[in-house]
Design an enzyme around this catalytic site. Structure first.
Site, PDB file in Angstrom:
ATOM      1  N   GLN A 103     -79.455  32.861  49.503  1.00  0.00           N
ATOM      2  CA  GLN A 103     -78.712  33.673  50.468  1.00  0.00           C
ATOM      3  C   GLN A 103     -77.283  33.896  49.988  1.00  0.00           C
ATOM      4  O   GLN A 103     -76.852  33.355  48.968  1.00  0.00           O
ATOM      5  CB  GLN A 103     -78.690  32.950  51.820  1.00  0.00           C
ATOM      6  CG  GLN A 103     -78.074  31.556  51.738  1.00  0.00           C
ATOM      7  CD  GLN A 103     -78.220  30.764  53.032  1.00  0.00           C
ATOM      8  OE1 GLN A 103     -77.223  30.490  53.706  1.00  0.00           O
ATOM      9  NE2 GLN A 103     -79.447  30.376  53.363  1.00  0.00           N
ATOM     10  N   ARG A 200     -80.266  36.592  53.832  1.00  0.00           N
ATOM     11  CA  ARG A 200     -81.316  35.961  53.029  1.00  0.00           C
ATOM     12  C   ARG A 200     -81.900  36.981  52.067  1.00  0.00           C
ATOM     13  O   ARG A 200     -82.258  38.079  52.487  1.00  0.00           O
ATOM     14  CB  ARG A 200     -82.450  35.481  53.936  1.00  0.00           C
ATOM     15  CG  ARG A 200     -82.320  34.099  54.450  1.00  0.00           C
ATOM     16  CD  ARG A 200     -83.601  33.667  55.182  1.00  0.00           C
ATOM     17  NE  ARG A 200     -83.237  33.080  56.446  1.00  0.00           N
ATOM     18  CZ  ARG A 200     -83.488  33.615  57.627  1.00  0.00           C
ATOM     19  NH1 ARG A 200     -84.137  34.751  57.734  1.00  0.00           N
ATOM     20  NH2 ARG A 200     -83.087  33.013  58.710  1.00  0.00           N
TER      21      ARG A 200
END
Length: 322
Positions: A103, A200
């Site tokens: 992420q 993400r």
């Protein structure tokens, strides 16, 4: 009404995560009721996750209400002038039983434009790491956007990322735009801007209990990634009973305080200080009163308090906005 000066602790806000475990209980002694608790938010001003005072005369009052009533006494004039009544930092313990997703976080400008939020610069202090534990931080040298997109599409993204083995006491500074993931087997303290914005980009192809994959934010992440070189792994001095600088950035400053006897703090009253006890136990003496804390405790010293002494055998992180 006059402000009562004492060190404030908050009720932890627990977050179940697909990657969470039980170390918040087994190591830090927190009362969790699940084997998938990944986060304990120790002090938060995030909307819908505002911390509630756990001790003293303000017990039961939330942080937002406390700041609204006593902005200068809690935050300090410098912080109030800079951020208004928003508490500018978020403090967490994270227990990663399994790998977190790969992420990144947007900077202030992008987060403001897209989410009306602050960006998310963060720092990790490793409290405990299982043998073989590692973090994933930044790209390998020379990686550019076309490489990233190719490997993302082919589901081979980890092959172009840096994996760094970790041990207790390691520190990592994660600037906005830095691709990263906390690896399984790590318990750490996270210090960050007040933001819950995460993009993400890869989640190891795993599924949740319902057989679903988690949402990815590949398109949002494209404009937020920083491919430039960064200093992510930090070293620091460890002189006893002193504040040893770890991080000094525009959003927060962090000192390492290895306490063996006594640490006398005289601070300015235009900003709050925050302490996280990562090991041992200690006593804060403020205005002839004593307050005991131990590993896993997090303590807000309101701006109005200017002079105090900490005694004991403990390891503390000292955090403030410079």
């Amino acid at each position: 009404m006059s402000f009562n000066q004492y060190p404030i602790v908050f009720e932890p806000i627990f977050k179940e995560r697909i990657w969470g475990g039980v170390k918040l209980n087994t190591v830090l002694g927190k009362e969790i009721h699940s084997d998938k608790v990944g986060e304990s938010w120790e002090a938060s001003g995030v909307t819908d996750n505002v911390s509630i005072v756990a001790n003293g005369v303000y017990k039961g009052v939330n942080l937002e209400e406390l700041i609204d009533q006593y902005p200068n006494e809690i935050l300090g004039a410098y912080i109030f002038n800079r951020f208004g009544k928003q508490f500018p930092l978020l403090f967490k313990f994270l227990d990663a039983k399994e790998d977190l997703s790969i992420q990144l976080h947007p900077d202030d400008a992008l987060a403001k434009r897209r989410h009306n939020s602050l960006g998310k610069t963060e720092m990790w202090y490793v409290m405990q790491a299982d043998p073989g534990a590692r973090v994933v931080v930044d790209f390998k040298k020379g990686v550019q956007q076309e490489d990233y997109m190719k490997h993302l599409e082919e589901k081979t993204l980890p092959s172009i990322l840096n994996e760094i083995p970790v041990k207790k006491g390691d520190v990592f500074f994660i600037e906005t735009g830095t691709i990263h993931a906390i690896g399984g087997g790590i318990l750490l303290v996270e210090i960050q801007q007040t933001s819950d914005i995460t993009y993400r980009v890869y989640d190891w192809d795993r599924l949740d209990d319902q057989g679903n994959s988690r949402e990815l934010h590949v398109d949002l992440a494209k404009d937020a990634i920083n491919y430039g070189p960064k200093q992510v792994e930090l070293t620091y001095e460890q002189s006893l009973n002193k504040a040893n600088a770890i991080v000094d950035c525009p959003f927060f400053s962090v000192n390492y305080v290895p306490l063996e006897s006594e640490y006398h703090k005289q601070k300015v009253t235009d900003r709050f200080f925050f302490y996280v006890c990562t090991e041992g136990s200690c006593v804060f003496e403020i205005a002839d009163k004593q307050y005991s804390f131990a590993q896993g405790d997090s303590i807000l010293i309101p701006a109005a308090i200017s002079d105090f002494v900490i005694t004991g055998k403990a390891t503390l992180l000292e955090i403030f906005v410079s």
